[in-house]
Scaffold this motif. Structure first.
Motif, PDB file in Angstrom:
ATOM      1  N   PRO A   6      -0.425   5.728  -4.433  1.00 12.52           N
ATOM      2  CA  PRO A   6      -1.040   6.989  -3.982  1.00 12.52           C
ATOM      3  C   PRO A   6      -2.398   6.756  -3.325  1.00 12.52           C
ATOM      4  O   PRO A   6      -2.795   7.492  -2.416  1.00 12.52           O
ATOM      5  CB  PRO A   6      -1.183   7.798  -5.272  1.00 12.52           C
ATOM      6  CG  PRO A   6      -0.148   7.236  -6.187  1.00 12.52           C
ATOM      7  CD  PRO A   6      -0.064   5.776  -5.855  1.00 12.52           C
ATOM      8  N   GLU A   7      -3.102   5.712  -3.769  1.00 16.94           N
ATOM      9  CA  GLU A   7      -4.422   5.396  -3.212  1.00 16.94           C
ATOM     10  C   GLU A   7      -4.336   4.603  -1.916  1.00 16.94           C
ATOM     11  O   GLU A   7      -5.359   4.305  -1.298  1.00 16.94           O
ATOM     12  CB  GLU A   7      -5.247   4.590  -4.224  1.00 16.94           C
ATOM     13  CG  GLU A   7      -5.461   5.287  -5.547  1.00 16.94           C
ATOM     14  CD  GLU A   7      -4.330   5.028  -6.536  1.00 16.94           C
ATOM     15  OE1 GLU A   7      -4.506   5.358  -7.722  1.00 16.94           O
ATOM     16  OE2 GLU A   7      -3.275   4.493  -6.128  1.00 16.94           O
ATOM     17  N   GLY A   8      -3.116   4.213  -1.513  1.00 18.57           N
ATOM     18  CA  GLY A   8      -2.943   3.413  -0.308  1.00 18.57           C
ATOM     19  C   GLY A   8      -3.597   2.049  -0.439  1.00 18.57           C
ATOM     20  O   GLY A   8      -3.528   1.404  -1.492  1.00 18.57           O
ATOM     21  N   SER A   9      -4.284   1.620   0.617  1.00 13.01           N
ATOM     22  CA  SER A   9      -4.878   0.281   0.631  1.00 13.01           C
ATOM     23  C   SER A   9      -5.974   0.112  -0.421  1.00 13.01           C
ATOM     24  O   SER A   9      -6.301  -1.018  -0.803  1.00 13.01           O
ATOM     25  CB  SER A   9      -5.446  -0.023   2.019  1.00 13.01           C
ATOM     26  OG  SER A   9      -6.442   0.927   2.364  1.00 13.01           O
ATOM     27  N   ASP A  18       3.188 -11.093   0.810  1.00 13.10           N
ATOM     28  CA  ASP A  18       2.241 -10.522  -0.144  1.00 13.10           C
ATOM     29  C   ASP A  18       0.803 -10.758   0.324  1.00 13.10           C
ATOM     30  O   ASP A  18      -0.044  -9.859   0.258  1.00 13.10           O
ATOM     31  CB  ASP A  18       2.417 -11.154  -1.530  1.00 13.10           C
ATOM     32  CG  ASP A  18       3.783 -10.875  -2.127  1.00 13.10           C
ATOM     33  OD1 ASP A  18       4.393  -9.859  -1.773  1.00 13.10           O
ATOM     34  OD2 ASP A  18       4.243 -11.699  -2.950  1.00 13.10           O
ATOM     35  N   ALA A  19       0.533 -11.984   0.774  1.00 13.24           N
ATOM     36  CA  ALA A  19      -0.812 -12.325   1.242  1.00 13.24           C
ATOM     37  C   ALA A  19      -1.190 -11.488   2.464  1.00 13.24           C
ATOM     38  O   ALA A  19      -2.328 -11.003   2.573  1.00 13.24           O
ATOM     39  CB  ALA A  19      -0.895 -13.817   1.568  1.00 13.24           C
ATOM     40  N   TYR A  20      -0.245 -11.301   3.363  1.00 11.63           N
ATOM     41  CA  TYR A  20      -0.505 -10.500   4.559  1.00 11.63           C
ATOM     42  C   TYR A  20      -0.864  -9.064   4.193  1.00 11.63           C
ATOM     43  O   TYR A  20      -1.807  -8.484   4.743  1.00 11.63           O
ATOM     44  CB  TYR A  20       0.723 -10.521   5.470  1.00 11.63           C
ATOM     45  CG  TYR A  20       0.660  -9.506   6.589  1.00 11.63           C
ATOM     46  CD1 TYR A  20      -0.133  -9.745   7.716  1.00 11.63           C
ATOM     47  CD2 TYR A  20       1.366  -8.307   6.500  1.00 11.63           C
ATOM     48  CE1 TYR A  20      -0.217  -8.802   8.735  1.00 11.63           C
ATOM     49  CE2 TYR A  20       1.288  -7.364   7.519  1.00 11.63           C
ATOM     50  CZ  TYR A  20       0.497  -7.616   8.632  1.00 11.63           C
ATOM     51  OH  TYR A  20       0.421  -6.680   9.633  1.00 11.63           O
ATOM     52  N   HIS A  21      -0.105  -8.473   3.253  1.00 15.31           N
ATOM     53  CA  HIS A  21      -0.361  -7.082   2.882  1.00 15.31           C
ATOM     54  C   HIS A  21      -1.670  -6.917   2.109  1.00 15.31           C
ATOM     55  O   HIS A  21      -2.233  -5.821   2.084  1.00 15.31           O
ATOM     56  CB  HIS A  21       0.806  -6.538   2.057  1.00 15.31           C
ATOM     57  CG  HIS A  21       2.000  -6.169   2.886  1.00 15.31           C
ATOM     58  ND1 HIS A  21       2.102  -4.964   3.531  1.00 15.31           N
ATOM     59  CD2 HIS A  21       3.121  -6.866   3.190  1.00 15.31           C
ATOM     60  CE1 HIS A  21       3.247  -4.916   4.199  1.00 15.31           C
ATOM     61  NE2 HIS A  21       3.884  -6.051   4.005  1.00 15.31           N
ATOM     62  N   LYS A  62      -7.801  -3.144  -4.663  1.00 14.42           N
ATOM     63  CA  LYS A  62      -8.926  -3.501  -5.541  1.00 14.42           C
ATOM     64  C   LYS A  62      -8.429  -3.798  -6.949  1.00 14.42           C
ATOM     65  O   LYS A  62      -8.882  -4.766  -7.593  1.00 14.42           O
ATOM     66  CB  LYS A  62      -9.943  -2.357  -5.575  1.00 14.42           C
ATOM     67  CG  LYS A  62     -11.168  -2.621  -6.452  1.00 14.42           C
ATOM     68  CD  LYS A  62     -12.156  -1.466  -6.350  1.00 14.42           C
ATOM     69  CE  LYS A  62     -13.405  -1.736  -7.192  1.00 14.42           C
ATOM     70  NZ  LYS A  62     -13.090  -1.700  -8.644  1.00 14.42           N
ATOM     71  N   ILE A  63      -7.482  -3.015  -7.443  1.00  9.74           N
ATOM     72  CA  ILE A  63      -6.923  -3.243  -8.777  1.00  9.74           C
ATOM     73  C   ILE A  63      -6.164  -4.567  -8.810  1.00  9.74           C
ATOM     74  O   ILE A  63      -6.287  -5.350  -9.765  1.00  9.74           O
ATOM     75  CB  ILE A  63      -6.002  -2.076  -9.173  1.00  9.74           C
ATOM     76  CG1 ILE A  63      -6.826  -0.797  -9.334  1.00  9.74           C
ATOM     77  CG2 ILE A  63      -5.243  -2.385 -10.459  1.00  9.74           C
ATOM     78  CD1 ILE A  63      -6.001   0.445  -9.553  1.00  9.74           C
ATOM     79  N   ILE A  64      -5.380  -4.829  -7.775  1.00 17.83           N
ATOM     80  CA  ILE A  64      -4.633  -6.080  -7.701  1.00 17.83           C
ATOM     81  C   ILE A  64      -5.575  -7.271  -7.713  1.00 17.83           C
ATOM     82  O   ILE A  64      -5.354  -8.265  -8.426  1.00 17.83           O
ATOM     83  CB  ILE A  64      -3.750  -6.112  -6.436  1.00 17.83           C
ATOM     84  CG1 ILE A  64      -2.715  -4.981  -6.479  1.00 17.83           C
ATOM     85  CG2 ILE A  64      -3.064  -7.469  -6.286  1.00 17.83           C
ATOM     86  CD1 ILE A  64      -1.754  -5.060  -7.626  1.00 17.83           C
ATOM     87  N   ARG A  65      -6.641  -7.182  -6.961  1.00 15.39           N
ATOM     88  CA  ARG A  65      -7.586  -8.304  -6.868  1.00 15.39           C
ATOM     89  C   ARG A  65      -8.311  -8.520  -8.200  1.00 15.39           C
ATOM     90  O   ARG A  65      -8.636  -9.656  -8.567  1.00 15.39           O
ATOM     91  CB  ARG A  65      -8.556  -8.066  -5.720  1.00 15.39           C
ATOM     92  CG  ARG A  65      -7.837  -8.098  -4.375  1.00 15.39           C
ATOM     93  CD  ARG A  65      -8.666  -7.598  -3.224  1.00 15.39           C
ATOM     94  NE  ARG A  65      -9.610  -8.616  -2.755  1.00 15.39           N
ATOM     95  CZ  ARG A  65     -10.257  -8.525  -1.598  1.00 15.39           C
ATOM     96  NH1 ARG A  65     -10.054  -7.486  -0.808  1.00 15.39           N
ATOM     97  NH2 ARG A  65     -11.095  -9.472  -1.234  1.00 15.39           N
ATOM     98  N   ALA A  76       0.812  -1.215   0.000  1.00 14.60           N
ATOM     99  CA  ALA A  76       0.000   0.000   0.000  1.00 14.60           C
ATOM    100  C   ALA A  76       0.846   1.266   0.000  1.00 14.60           C
ATOM    101  O   ALA A  76       0.443   2.285  -0.575  1.00 14.60           O
ATOM    102  CB  ALA A  76      -0.937  -0.007   1.210  1.00 14.60           C
ATOM    103  N   ASN A  77       2.033   1.214   0.619  1.00 23.38           N
ATOM    104  CA  ASN A  77       2.850   2.424   0.719  1.00 23.38           C
ATOM    105  C   ASN A  77       3.415   2.876  -0.629  1.00 23.38           C
ATOM    106  O   ASN A  77       3.911   4.000  -0.750  1.00 23.38           O
ATOM    107  CB  ASN A  77       3.985   2.238   1.730  1.00 23.38           C
ATOM    108  CG  ASN A  77       4.967   1.151   1.344  1.00 23.38           C
ATOM    109  OD1 ASN A  77       4.658   0.296   0.521  1.00 23.38           O
ATOM    110  ND2 ASN A  77       6.142   1.180   1.940  1.00 23.38           N
TER     111      ASN A  77
END
Length: 330
Positions: free
Chosen positions: A182-185, A207-210, A189-192, A178-179
């Motif tokens: 710019p949109e943070g967490s 990766d799974a944790y983040h 949504k894009i990754i998923r 997330a860091n």
């Protein structure tokens, strides 16, 4: 639906794989300590997609790269390495204003920490030559680092959509942080969404944790499948990988070597071995064993491009069995 027991065949293309993403300098500490305590660093070639391609080129594949670097001396250094490795750079872009990206990494036998200084990579632009390169490749690969900022993100999404439209095998490394966004967490949504479009993903426990928060490996795998993932290869570090298709019983593959000097680039070398196996017609589960074998050689050296033996030597040393198909004799 592709399962861990299946193998794939590909039409003849000019390139086995085209990767989209960053190439950069890895400044790896000489000390095994937290990054803030490290004083001495050594320069290495880096960038996950670039590492994957170099290792795949060394494993006798035909590779092409879509990337952007600064028109500076560090960019020249990276370009010379890529050219010497034989990677096609028709789609390499050179930025006149922004510099070549640099990442500082602490030397570690576990997952290292890092600090990124971005530059030219963010400005990757779409072009007809990119579409043509994807169209003439069997596999399209990208990771999450390059997706974190625009315009490189929008360019990546156009390239991914084109690869899927052309029915290319899409391999995605969902290493969301997330860091970097710019949109943070909200960037998750894009990754998923991309996880659901990929043919195979290879996240680590970090990766799974983040992406999902604290949980057990088995639950992480369920969450990836719930998000639409087809083949999931969850890296457990020193405990190997778990391979799952969401239907058959998940398969645990232990590490092939307990000798560890540096794990930088271990995941990239796994990708190279795994995708080489897929291209050679091995079943997915045997391709994952080949990925483990390549990674086992990698972690016994320092830097993402520490040498690995020729493909046939790796196959023989770790008894990789192309018994259910494969074209290793070609």
């Amino acid at each position: 639906m592709l399962t861990i027991h299946d193998s794939l065949s590909f039409a003849e293309n000019d390139f086995d794989i085209t990767a989209y993403g960053e190439v950069l300098l890895d400044m790896i500490s000489r000390e095994e300590a937290p990054l803030k305590e490290c004083v001495n660093f050594t320069r290495y070639f880096g960038g996950s997609p670039a590492n994957v391609l170099v290792n795949m080129q060394r494993l006798e594949n035909r590779t092409a790269f879509i990337s952007r670097i600064g028109k500076d001396e560090f960019g020249e250094y990276l370009t010379e390495i890529l050219e010497n490795e034989g990677i096609n750079l028709d789609c390499m872009q050179y930025d006149q204003e922004e510099g070549t990206p640099i990442i500082f990494v602490n030397k570690s036998k576990e997952t290292p920490s890092w600090l990124a200084y971005r530059g030219a990579d963010i400005n990757l632009q779409i072009s007809d030559s990119i579409y043509n390169k994807i169209n003439n490749s069997s596999i399209f690969f990208t990771g999450s680092f390059i997706l974190s900022k625009n315009p490189a993100r929008s360019t990546a999404i156009k390239a991914i959509e084109y690869a899927i439209k052309k029915d290319k095998f899409f391999a995605f490394d969902p290493s969301f942080r997330a860091n970097l966004w710019p949109e943070g967490s909200k960037g998750s949504k894009i990754i998923r969404e991309l996880i659901a479009q990929a043919d195979v993903i290879k996240p680590s426990l970090d990766d799974a944790y983040h992406l999902y928060g604290q949980d057990h490996p088995e639950n992480y795998i369920k969450k990836y499948h719930n998000d639409g993932a087809k083949i999931v290869i969850l890296s457990l570090g020193k405990d190997g990988v778990i391979l799952s298709d969401g239907s058959n019983k998940a398969l645990h593959i232990p590490v092939f070597s307990e000798k560890v000097i540096d794990v930088t680039g271990a995941g990239d070398s796994f990708w190279a071995g795994f995708l080489t196996g897929v291209l050679k017609g091995l079943p997915v589960k045997e391709s994952a064993r080949l990925g483990n074998a390549v990674a086992a050689f990698k972690i016994q050296g320092v830097g993402a491009l520490s040498s690995v033996p020729p493909l046939r030597e790796i196959i023989s040393f770790y008894d990789i069995q192309p018994i259910e198909g494969g074209n290793f004799n070609e």
